[in-house]
Structure formats: structure tokens, C-alpha cells
Scaffold this active site. Structure first.
Site, mmCIF file in Angstrom:
data_model
loop_
_atom_site.group_PDB
_atom_site.id
_atom_site.type_symbol
_atom_site.label_atom_id
_atom_site.label_comp_id
_atom_site.label_asym_id
_atom_site.label_seq_id
_atom_site.Cartn_x
_atom_site.Cartn_y
_atom_site.Cartn_z
ATOM 1 N N ILE A 18 -55.650 106.173 -26.448
ATOM 2 C CA ILE A 18 -57.008 106.473 -27.221
ATOM 3 C C ILE A 18 -57.223 107.196 -27.979
ATOM 4 C CG2 ILE A 18 -57.315 109.477 -26.487
ATOM 5 C CD1 ILE A 18 -56.847 109.493 -23.579
ATOM 6 N N ASP A 37 -49.089 107.935 -37.000
ATOM 7 C CA ASP A 37 -48.263 107.652 -35.546
ATOM 8 C C ASP A 37 -46.557 107.480 -36.233
ATOM 9 O OD1 ASP A 37 -49.389 105.635 -33.296
ATOM 10 O OD2 ASP A 37 -47.261 104.522 -33.627
ATOM 11 N N TYR A 158 -44.604 117.360 -17.467
ATOM 12 C CA TYR A 158 -45.654 116.659 -18.103
ATOM 13 C C TYR A 158 -46.622 117.694 -17.680
ATOM 14 C CZ TYR A 158 -49.626 114.104 -19.795
ATOM 15 O OH TYR A 158 -50.745 113.213 -20.054
ATOM 16 N N LYS A 162 -48.572 120.301 -20.612
ATOM 17 C CA LYS A 162 -49.570 120.142 -20.375
ATOM 18 C C LYS A 162 -50.526 121.770 -20.309
ATOM 19 C CE LYS A 162 -49.812 116.561 -22.304
ATOM 20 N NZ LYS A 162 -50.672 116.271 -23.120
ATOM 21 N N THR A 193 -55.296 102.851 -20.854
ATOM 22 C CA THR A 193 -54.350 102.588 -21.616
ATOM 23 C C THR A 193 -53.001 102.216 -21.649
ATOM 24 O OG1 THR A 193 -53.152 104.938 -21.083
ATOM 25 C CG2 THR A 193 -55.444 105.772 -22.301
#
Length: 267
Positions: A18, A37, A158, A162, A193
């Protein structure tokens, strides 16, 4: 082609998936893009692809959990391009082999999840906001997830981190709206992805399609286009919001796949 003309954007996690899709699309719309990155080779390759396509891009190696590293990234962007208009806090995720249910969760992984998702969002925004204020405003785009909106049998960390990203997004929007800084979050659903393809077997991926309102899973570009919109002046009156981009997955009842099978075909 000019929706982001003259804007400077930093995208973390832009070496693949993404993040890379968003970088390509923002560059196509005229932005100068910092391709950031953790993996230096991925950042270099991403920036090179943008410049070969006619854009302006700067590769940057960054550890988004480290304050000094993030500060250096932001300063490099401003030094190279003179301003900062857009920050995409995109790095995140957890290790699905360790982020399990409540009783089997690796608590060290929970700490890493907080660092990668929550701490990184805070650090990136703290370094970006002063430059955005000096430039007259800006747009911060945080990557959340539909996992932060619903419960699950796995990846309890997770979902928790989030959900925190969503609240941080709203708080930044409220705190710095008077300085013309917008802050929004995107909650992707199942997106094709490299990470999803690596971590889920084919039968699970195929089953996920049955839980979408649309008959396919999303591509990285579907989230990238949403990020372009949030970065652009078209979204100038949109702040403190969570845009759920999930093909309708979270909008339907769990009973829909079975009930759909009861319907006669549409002529």
C-alpha cells in the site's frame, strides 16, 4: 495529474504494498515524495521507480519507532524540498505467529505492536506538525484497520493498537485544526498486499471474498487512491475521520453469505 502539485509528502512503509502504491499515485499527481522504509534497498527502488516515471522522489531509510531516526527523516524532507505538506504514517502490523488470542499472546509482541503502530504514529506526527504549522497547514494520514473496529479470534494486539490509532487521529485533528492541519485515518479491509498473500493460505483468501459486499478483494491502489484524496485540497473540510475502505466487509451481517445463497439468480 496536478491534484498534489507542489506538495511534499512523506510516506513511511513506502517500499512495498500500500505504501508504494500511495507513493506512485501521489507522485503521479505532482507531489514530491519521500519514499521511507526500514529496508534501504526497498526505499531506493521505490524512489528510483518514481523518478524514472518523471516524478521527484527521495529515498529514506527510517526506523519509525526511533525518535531520532524519524526526526532525521522529516528534516531530510524539509532540507531537500523546503516544506512538508503530507505525512502518511503507514508502517504497522504485528507478527501473526505471536499475536494470538488473550491466553496465548506473546506479551513482548504486544510491546512491539505498540511501538510499530502507536508510538510510530505519535513520533511521526510530533516531528511533522511544527513544519506543517510553519507552512500554513498540512494533512496527516494514519493507517488504521478494520481490525480496530471489530473483535477477532486472533491478533488481539493488532486490533487494540489500530483502535488506538483511530483515537490518536481524532485527537490530533482537534488539537491542530486551528493551525489548518487535518488528520484522518484509513481503515483497510482485506487488501491483496504481499503481506496478506504471504500470511494467509489461498483457501482463506478465497473465503474472505464471501464476506465482502463487492465480489473481490482490494488492491493496494484502492487504499492509495484514498490517501491521495485525503492529501489533496479536495478533502480540505475533512478531518478527524476514519474512512473504512473494505469492500463493504464490515457493513454486512455475518449471515449474508449463507442468505445470499438462498436467493434466486438475478436475470
Amino acid at each position: 495529474m496536478d491534484r498534489l502539485k507542489d506538495k511534499v509528502a512523506i510516506i513511511t512503509g513506502a517500499g512495498s504494498g500500500i505504501g508504494l502504491a500511495a507513493a506512485r499515485l501521489m507522485s503521479h499527481e505532482g507531489a514530491k515524495v519521500v519514499v521511507a522504509d526500514y529496508d534501504a534497498a526497498s526505499a531506493e527502488a521505490g524512489a528510483r521507480a518514481l523518478t524514472e516515471a518523471g516524478g521527484e522522489a527521495l529515498p529514506c531509510t527510517v526506523d519509525v519507532t526511533d525518535d531520532t531516526s524519524v526526526g532525521d527523516m522529516v528534516e531530510a524532507a524539509v532540507r531537500e524540498y523546503g516544506r512538508l505538506d503530507v505525512l502518511c504514517n503507514h508502517v504497522g502490523g504485528t507478527d501473526p505467529r505471536k499475536d494470538l488470542d488473550l491466553l496465548r499472546l506473546d506479551m513482548d509482541e504486544f510491546g512491539r505492536a505498540v511501538d510499530r503502530n502507536v508510538r510510530s504514529t505519535l513520533i511521526g506526527s510530533r516531528h511533522a506538525v511544527p513544519h506543517m504549522i510553519r507552512g500554513g497547514g498540512g494533512s496527516i494520514i494514519n493507517t488504521a484497520s478494520v481490525a480496530g473496529l471489530v473483535g477477532d479470534v486472533l491478533q488481539i494486539s493488532y486490533g487494540a493498537v489500530k483502535a488506538a490509532v483511530v483515537n490518536i487521529t481524532k485527537s490530533i485533528a482537534v488539537q491542530y485544526g486551528p493551525q489548518n492541519i487535518r488528520c484522518n485515518a484509513v481503515a483497510p479491509g482485506a487488501i491483496m498486499t504481499p503481506a496478506l498473500l504471504d500470511n494467509l493460505p489461498d483457501e482463506v483468501i478465497e473465503a474472505l471474498k464471501g464476506y465482502n459486499a463487492l465480489p473481490y478483494l482490494g488492491a493496494p491502489e484502492d487504499i492509495g487512491h484514498t490517501m491521495v484524496f485525503l492529501a489533496s485540497d479536495e478533502a480540505r473540510y475533512l478531518t478527524g475521520q476514519l474512512l473504512v475502505v473494505d469492500g463493504g466487509m464490515t457493513s454486512q451481517s455475518p449471515a449474508v453469505p449463507g442468505r445470499r445463497a438462498m436467493l434466486p439468480p438475478v436475470e
